[in-house]
Design a protein around this motif. Structure first.
Motif, PDB file in Angstrom:
ATOM      1  N   UNK A  77       0.873  -1.170   0.000  1.00 51.81           N
ATOM      2  CA  UNK A  77       0.000   0.000   0.000  1.00 51.81           C
ATOM      3  C   UNK A  77       0.913   1.224   0.000  1.00 51.81           C
ATOM      4  N   UNK A  78       1.121   1.808  -1.176  1.00 54.86           N
ATOM      5  CA  UNK A  78       2.105   2.876  -1.294  1.00 54.86           C
ATOM      6  C   UNK A  78       1.691   4.148  -0.558  1.00 54.86           C
ATOM      7  N   UNK A  79       0.409   4.338  -0.354  1.00 53.35           N
ATOM      8  CA  UNK A  79      -0.033   5.506   0.406  1.00 53.35           C
ATOM      9  C   UNK A  79       0.395   5.380   1.869  1.00 53.35           C
ATOM     10  N   UNK A  80       0.168   4.197   2.452  1.00 55.13           N
ATOM     11  CA  UNK A  80       0.572   3.965   3.841  1.00 55.13           C
ATOM     12  C   UNK A  80       2.095   3.970   3.956  1.00 55.13           C
ATOM     13  N   UNK A  81       2.762   3.348   2.983  1.00 52.12           N
ATOM     14  CA  UNK A  81       4.226   3.292   2.991  1.00 52.12           C
ATOM     15  C   UNK A  81       4.809   4.708   2.961  1.00 52.12           C
ATOM     16  N   UNK A  82       4.233   5.557   2.108  1.00 48.49           N
ATOM     17  CA  UNK A  82       4.734   6.926   1.988  1.00 48.49           C
ATOM     18  C   UNK A  82       4.508   7.711   3.278  1.00 48.49           C
ATOM     19  N   UNK A  83       3.355   7.494   3.921  1.00 40.62           N
ATOM     20  CA  UNK A  83       3.085   8.185   5.183  1.00 40.62           C
ATOM     21  C   UNK A  83       4.078   7.747   6.255  1.00 40.62           C
ATOM     22  N   UNK A  84       4.409   6.458   6.256  1.00 42.58           N
ATOM     23  CA  UNK A  84       5.390   5.961   7.218  1.00 42.58           C
ATOM     24  C   UNK A  84       6.767   6.548   6.973  1.00 42.58           C
ATOM     25  N   UNK A  85       7.173   6.608   5.699  1.00 42.04           N
ATOM     26  CA  UNK A  85       8.465   7.197   5.357  1.00 42.04           C
ATOM     27  C   UNK A  85       8.517   8.670   5.754  1.00 42.04           C
ATOM     28  N   UNK A  86       7.387   9.355   5.598  1.00 46.39           N
ATOM     29  CA  UNK A  86       7.349  10.792   5.886  1.00 46.39           C
ATOM     30  C   UNK A  86       7.536  11.091   7.367  1.00 46.39           C
ATOM     31  N   UNK A  87       7.322  10.096   8.220  1.00 41.99           N
ATOM     32  CA  UNK A  87       7.516  10.307   9.652  1.00 41.99           C
ATOM     33  C   UNK A  87       8.990  10.312  10.035  1.00 41.99           C
ATOM     34  N   UNK A  88       9.832   9.738   9.181  1.00 47.40           N
ATOM     35  CA  UNK A  88      11.252   9.615   9.497  1.00 47.40           C
ATOM     36  C   UNK A  88      12.066  10.699   8.797  1.00 47.40           C
ATOM     37  N   UNK A  89      12.823  11.433   9.579  1.00 44.25           N
ATOM     38  CA  UNK A  89      13.800  12.340   9.006  1.00 44.25           C
ATOM     39  C   UNK A  89      15.128  11.618   8.872  1.00 44.25           C
ATOM     40  N   UNK A  90      15.870  11.927   7.817  1.00 43.94           N
ATOM     41  CA  UNK A  90      17.169  11.305   7.562  1.00 43.94           C
ATOM     42  C   UNK A  90      18.237  12.388   7.591  1.00 43.94           C
ATOM     43  N   UNK A  91      19.389  12.057   8.138  1.00 42.37           N
ATOM     44  CA  UNK A  91      20.516  12.989   8.145  1.00 42.37           C
ATOM     45  C   UNK A  91      21.812  12.225   7.935  1.00 42.37           C
TER      46      UNK A  91
END
Length: 226
Positions: A77-91
């Protein structure tokens, strides 16, 4: 939603390896393995300890003797996957450290990691993964490595430098449930604290990038084989 991403990564794996078993009680190990085997009954599960060496030979033998097989197409489910990714910041960042006097790189990196952790905890940002690698200029391949995978743990050195150093490069990889700008602010605050408290050691930020992964937009999708 972050859990959804994690479970999909497990679903996609051919082999699951439970590491750091030396830090788990026997009942914890059995409970974790049982949970994985019940949820993913077709997957192979191994238990290893990179620190003690337990289980490593079996893992390496399996990796070198078996070919990767074809797997069924995984439903995402790419919508759910994208929402999950959006919660994580990367540095990702690189620092250069110098001093006229020899200094303890292991201690410096441990203190720096603790400062980053403290900054994020103060803002209630959950760390998903923090890894730092310290490479001396004249270390002949030697490295110090520190890891942290959650807020209530202590940064742990998995590799250490045998001697004091004068100059080194530090690479930082950080993922946390926070805005990427908050990750940069935490890193810079930790760096300022180290420079203020370690007068003989100068630490300079030479590269930094922080972002959130973009939404996955597959161009092609293969149908599952009958």
């Amino acid at each position: 939603k972050v859990t959804y991403i994690y479970l999909k990564q497990l679903e996609e794996a051919d082999l699951m390896v439970i590491n750091k078993i030396d830090s788990l009680e026997e009942t914890q190990r059995k409970s974790l393995r049982t949970a994985l085997e019940e949820r993913f009954p077709t997957k192979k599960v191994l238990e290893v300890s990179a620190r003690s060496g337990a289980g490593l030979e079996d893992w390496f033998a399996l990796m070198t003797s078996e070919k990767q097989g074809s797997a069924d197409t995984m439903e995402v489910d790419y919508a759910v996957y994208a929402e999950g990714e959006a919660l994580l910041g990367w540095l990702n960042a690189t620092l250069e450290l110098r001093s006229e006097e020899a200094w303890d790189g292991n201690a410096w990196m441990t203190q720096f990691a603790a400062h980053v952790q403290s900054q994020l905890e103060a803002q209630h940002h959950e760390i998903a993964h923090l890894k730092m690698t310290l490479s001396p200029e004249d270390g002949l391949g030697e490295l110090a490595v520190i890891n942290l995978i959650r807020n209530d743990f202590v940064p742990e050195l998995s590799q250490t430098l045998p001697t004091d150093i004068h100059q080194a490069e530090l690479i930082v990889n950080l993922r946390a449930e926070a805005d990427p700008d908050a990750l940069e602010a935490a890193l810079r605050s930790a760096l300022d604290a180290m420079n203020a408290g370690q007068g003989a050691i100068n630490a300079a930020l030479t590269h930094i990038e922080h972002f959130r992964p973009g939404k996955p937009e597959p161009t092609h999708r293969m149908e599952a084989c009958p």
